[in-house]
Design a protein around this motif. Structure first.
Motif, mmCIF file in Angstrom:
data_model
loop_
_atom_site.group_PDB
_atom_site.id
_atom_site.type_symbol
_atom_site.label_atom_id
_atom_site.label_comp_id
_atom_site.label_asym_id
_atom_site.label_seq_id
_atom_site.Cartn_x
_atom_site.Cartn_y
_atom_site.Cartn_z
ATOM 1 N N GLU A 139 25.105 -32.359 59.995
ATOM 2 C CA GLU A 139 24.580 -33.495 59.234
ATOM 3 C C GLU A 139 23.061 -33.573 59.352
ATOM 4 O O GLU A 139 22.357 -33.861 58.383
ATOM 5 C CB GLU A 139 25.215 -34.791 59.737
ATOM 6 N N MET A 140 22.546 -33.300 60.550
ATOM 7 C CA MET A 140 21.112 -33.400 60.788
ATOM 8 C C MET A 140 20.338 -32.373 59.962
ATOM 9 O O MET A 140 19.302 -32.681 59.368
ATOM 10 C CB MET A 140 20.834 -33.201 62.280
ATOM 11 N N MET A 155 15.953 -37.077 67.748
ATOM 12 C CA MET A 155 17.120 -36.897 66.880
ATOM 13 C C MET A 155 18.059 -38.085 67.027
ATOM 14 O O MET A 155 18.086 -38.753 68.070
ATOM 15 C CB MET A 155 17.855 -35.600 67.223
ATOM 16 N N ASP A 156 18.808 -38.349 65.963
ATOM 17 C CA ASP A 156 19.783 -39.437 65.989
ATOM 18 C C ASP A 156 21.003 -38.980 66.776
ATOM 19 O O ASP A 156 21.648 -37.995 66.411
ATOM 20 C CB ASP A 156 20.191 -39.800 64.555
ATOM 21 N N LYS A 185 16.094 -27.339 62.996
ATOM 22 C CA LYS A 185 15.653 -28.452 62.152
ATOM 23 C C LYS A 185 14.297 -28.160 61.517
ATOM 24 O O LYS A 185 14.050 -28.492 60.358
ATOM 25 C CB LYS A 185 15.589 -29.716 63.007
ATOM 26 N N ALA A 221 25.277 -35.284 68.327
ATOM 27 C CA ALA A 221 24.095 -34.754 69.004
ATOM 28 C C ALA A 221 23.999 -35.256 70.441
ATOM 29 O O ALA A 221 23.503 -34.556 71.317
ATOM 30 C CB ALA A 221 22.836 -35.128 68.230
ATOM 31 N N PHE A 234 24.390 -38.367 64.819
ATOM 32 C CA PHE A 234 24.494 -37.348 63.783
ATOM 33 C C PHE A 234 25.002 -36.059 64.421
ATOM 34 O O PHE A 234 24.714 -35.770 65.585
ATOM 35 C CB PHE A 234 23.139 -37.082 63.138
ATOM 36 N N GLN A 293 17.750 -33.145 56.878
ATOM 37 C CA GLN A 293 16.380 -32.646 56.925
ATOM 38 C C GLN A 293 16.061 -31.790 55.705
ATOM 39 O O GLN A 293 14.972 -31.885 55.123
ATOM 40 C CB GLN A 293 16.179 -31.832 58.217
#
Length: 332
Positions: free
Chosen positions: A114-115, A106-107, A164, A149, A110, A119
């Protein structure tokens, strides 16, 4: 983009995943020759099941999962996900499955909200149909929705990975070693959530090296070894494969040897007042052991039995892979 594939209450397939004659051969690498990772696997995962896929490291589990996820091309065979052939309709098949990998990818810059929004967009889920807030609430991250995150704990990141994988409402969820390196409290929380999703209709495919975990959670278990399925049965039936029990009897006085009355059984002393009798339930009964013991005049203070578990079955079917340390553990 992949089309959104919501659960369809009409004409549901009998099997969430079907694999027929699946073979995967990896091309030669350097001086090594081609590697046959999967050897004509046949597997049918019932719709609505919590299905366990077990095997030592290198058995072929990851290759199988990556083929289901569309990350690895198969060599031969047929695979369908939620009734959709992965070759004929690859995008639709991928829309029917969500994969939670073992690695946390994961970023860090983010936020969870937002994640999940990103997605969902990648899967082509219209904004009006997105379940971002619902999923955040379901995995206990609503209060962290706008935190970066990178600031989340390891347990929170694991839960975010589950959310996710569920943004496009897939009917099939794959959990690849989801509790590897996870503490006991988080493991319990994660499984409570997985059980809830399964009760609500999501078919769950779980790979784990924690055999006790699989035994407690899964209604059906397949064991794969050297690229081939060596067992695939309901968990209760699989556990009956080893016809052996151990009965520990605590008596009311110290003993120097096993009483002669038990000579017809496989018995040993495990202490001055503890006798362990090993027997096959299909051939011998506990009352026969107790009757023989009663004839000696000994009083019985306590009884306990130890049944065969999934570790015993795994040992039989994989030739002792876990005893050699090949990535199989008991859940602590």
């Amino acid at each position: 983009m992949v089309a959104h594939a919501p659960l369809n209450p009409v004409n549901l397939p009998a099997h969430a995943v079907e694999v027929r004659g699946l073979t995967k051969t990896y091309r030669p690498a350097g001086k090594a020759g081609p590697k046959l990772a999967l050897k004509g696997i046949d597997l049918a995962i019932p719709r609505g099941s919590l299905f366990g896929l077990l095997g030592p490291n290198g058995a072929g589990k990851s290759t199988l999962i990556n083929i289901l996820a569309g990350l690895v091309n198969k060599t031969e065979g047929a695979v369908s996900i939620w009734g959709t052939d992965i070759d004929a309709h690859p995008r639709q098949a991928r829309a029917s499955i969500g994969v939670v990998p073992q690695e946390l990818n994961m970023d860090p810059f983010f936020t969870p909200r937002e994640m999940l929004e990103l997605q969902a967009g990648l899967y082509g889920v219209p904004k009006a149909e997105r379940r971002t807030e619902e999923l955040l609430d379901a995995v206990g991250l609503k209060d962290k929705a706008d935190a970066y995150a990178r600031s989340l704990s390891g347990g929170m990141k694991r839960r975010l990975m589950v959310a996710k994988a569920m943004v496009h409402s897939p009917p099939v969820l794959v959990l690849d070693e989801p509790t590897a390196g996870v503490d006991v409290e988080l493991r319990i929380q994660l499984w409570e959530h997985v059980r809830k999703m399964n009760r609500e209709g999501t078919t769950v495919l779980l790979t784990t090296h924690y055999l006790q975990e699989a035994e407690e959670l899964c209604d059906t278990i397949a064991i794969i070894n050297h690229g081939a399925v060596v067992a695939c049965e309901p968990t209760a039936k699989l556990l009956r494969r080893v016809d052996a029990k151990a009965l520990t009897i605590t008596v009311d006085r110290d003993l120097d040897a096993v009483p002669a009355a038990l000579s017809g059984f496989t018995a040993e002393l495990a202490g001055p007042r503890h006798i362990v009798v090993r027997y096959q339930p299909s051939r011998q009964r506990v009352d026969g052991v107790l009757a023989a013991l009663a004839a000696t005049g000994l009083g019985v203070i306590d009884l306990s039995t130890e049944e065969s578990d999934l570790e015993d079955i795994f040992l039989q079917l994989t030739g002792g892979a876990h005893a050699r340390g090949e990535g199989v553990h008991n859940a602590a």
